[in-house]
Design a protein around this motif. Structure first.
Motif, PDB file in Angstrom:
ATOM      1  N   GLU A  48       0.910  -1.088  -0.064  1.00  0.00           N
ATOM      2  CA  GLU A  48       0.004   0.086   0.120  1.00  0.00           C
ATOM      3  C   GLU A  48       1.041   1.267   0.065  1.00  0.00           C
ATOM      4  O   GLU A  48       1.417   1.637   1.017  1.00  0.00           O
ATOM      5  CB  GLU A  48      -0.874   0.084   1.198  1.00  0.00           C
ATOM      6  N   ASP A  49       0.951   1.770  -1.271  1.00  0.00           N
ATOM      7  CA  ASP A  49       1.860   2.882  -1.239  1.00  0.00           C
ATOM      8  C   ASP A  49       1.208   4.350  -0.938  1.00  0.00           C
ATOM      9  O   ASP A  49       0.060   4.260  -0.902  1.00  0.00           O
ATOM     10  CB  ASP A  49       2.352   3.007  -2.840  1.00  0.00           C
ATOM     11  N   GLY A  50       1.872   5.093  -0.503  1.00  0.00           N
ATOM     12  CA  GLY A  50       1.359   6.382  -0.184  1.00  0.00           C
ATOM     13  C   GLY A  50       0.746   6.589   1.170  1.00  0.00           C
ATOM     14  O   GLY A  50      -0.490   7.242   1.364  1.00  0.00           O
ATOM     15  N   PRO A  84       3.600  15.443   0.856  1.00  0.00           N
ATOM     16  CA  PRO A  84       2.518  16.378   1.556  1.00  0.00           C
ATOM     17  C   PRO A  84       1.012  15.845   1.443  1.00  0.00           C
ATOM     18  O   PRO A  84       0.795  15.306   0.304  1.00  0.00           O
ATOM     19  CB  PRO A  84       2.457  17.746   1.502  1.00  0.00           C
ATOM     20  N   ASP A  85       0.319  15.411   2.526  1.00  0.00           N
ATOM     21  CA  ASP A  85      -0.899  14.958   2.375  1.00  0.00           C
ATOM     22  C   ASP A  85      -1.958  16.129   1.639  1.00  0.00           C
ATOM     23  O   ASP A  85      -1.949  17.190   2.490  1.00  0.00           O
ATOM     24  CB  ASP A  85      -1.388  14.511   3.560  1.00  0.00           C
ATOM     25  N   ALA A  86      -2.625  15.726   0.842  1.00  0.00           N
ATOM     26  CA  ALA A  86      -3.484  16.766   0.014  1.00  0.00           C
ATOM     27  C   ALA A  86      -4.538  17.171   1.172  1.00  0.00           C
ATOM     28  O   ALA A  86      -4.945  18.162   0.688  1.00  0.00           O
ATOM     29  CB  ALA A  86      -4.021  16.235  -1.326  1.00  0.00           C
ATOM     30  N   ASP A  87      -5.070  16.286   1.970  1.00  0.00           N
ATOM     31  CA  ASP A  87      -6.079  16.614   2.856  1.00  0.00           C
ATOM     32  C   ASP A  87      -5.698  17.133   4.290  1.00  0.00           C
ATOM     33  O   ASP A  87      -6.617  17.711   4.925  1.00  0.00           O
ATOM     34  CB  ASP A  87      -7.174  15.326   2.717  1.00  0.00           C
ATOM     35  N   ALA A  91      -0.016  16.414   7.833  1.00  0.00           N
ATOM     36  CA  ALA A  91       0.753  14.954   7.617  1.00  0.00           C
ATOM     37  C   ALA A  91       1.511  14.859   6.417  1.00  0.00           C
ATOM     38  O   ALA A  91       1.406  15.631   5.318  1.00  0.00           O
ATOM     39  CB  ALA A  91      -0.798  13.884   7.193  1.00  0.00           C
ATOM     40  N   VAL A  92       2.334  13.833   6.294  1.00  0.00           N
ATOM     41  CA  VAL A  92       3.134  13.291   5.381  1.00  0.00           C
ATOM     42  C   VAL A  92       2.732  12.108   4.799  1.00  0.00           C
ATOM     43  O   VAL A  92       2.801  11.044   5.765  1.00  0.00           O
ATOM     44  CB  VAL A  92       4.779  13.348   5.592  1.00  0.00           C
ATOM     45  N   ARG A  93       2.814  11.823   3.473  1.00  0.00           N
ATOM     46  CA  ARG A  93       2.519  10.288   3.091  1.00  0.00           C
ATOM     47  C   ARG A  93       4.080   9.982   2.474  1.00  0.00           C
ATOM     48  O   ARG A  93       4.469  10.681   1.856  1.00  0.00           O
ATOM     49  CB  ARG A  93       1.680  10.495   2.031  1.00  0.00           C
TER      50      ARG A  93
END
Length: 152
Positions: A48-50, A84-87, A91-93
């Motif tokens: 599960e990437d990202g 960076p997390d779009a939402d 958070a960092v993905r």
């Protein structure tokens, strides 16, 4: 319950020896781009990437502080990117790069060979019973960790 057991000791020894054997198998198969512990991170990301660092920590069982240093090394080697997390701006993905994707097949071959070493002489039923028992031990430990407020 039995008065004396060796389960924890045996699990610890298995983990130590398994780590050394797996490192040697990676080396024998020409995988020098990452070590076994880093491979565990990549393994989760190949599935599960990202995902956020918190989810990666939970799935690998590595403390966030330990994981951060390992991610630094994987990023420096060009295997992952922090995005960076779009939402959620806080958070960092963690995303795989093409170089990490290219290593997946080699890693899976070594992992399959390690599985054969690990379960040599076991029947399918014995494997299922063993893994069910380990799963229960893991649940017990997680419950105790959470009860004492020791989440990483």
């Amino acid at each position: 319950m039995l008065e004396r057991t060796n389960g924890g000791f045996l699990i610890s020894k298995v983990k130590q020896i398994q780590g050394r054997v797996f490192e040697r198998m990676l080396d024998e198969n020409g995988i020098s781009e990452f070590n076994g512990a880093q491979g565990r991170i990549l393994f989760v990301l190949w599935d599960e990437d990202g995902i956020p660092i918190s989810a990666l920590s939970e799935r690998t069982g590595l403390a966030k502080t330990t994981l951060t240093g390992m991610l630094d090394r994987l990023e420096a080697a060009g295997h992952i990117r922090r995005m960076p997390d779009a939402d959620d701006r806080r958070a960092v993905r963690i995303r795989l790069t093409e170089s990490a994707e290219a290593l997946r097949e080699k890693y899976e071959r070594v992992s399959a060979a390690m599985n054969e070493v690990f379960y040599s002489g076991f029947s399918d039923e014995e494997i299922l019973a063993f893994e069910k028992g380990l799963g229960k031990i893991l649940e017990n430990l997680i419950e105790k960790e959470n009860e004492n407020g020791q989440k990483n």
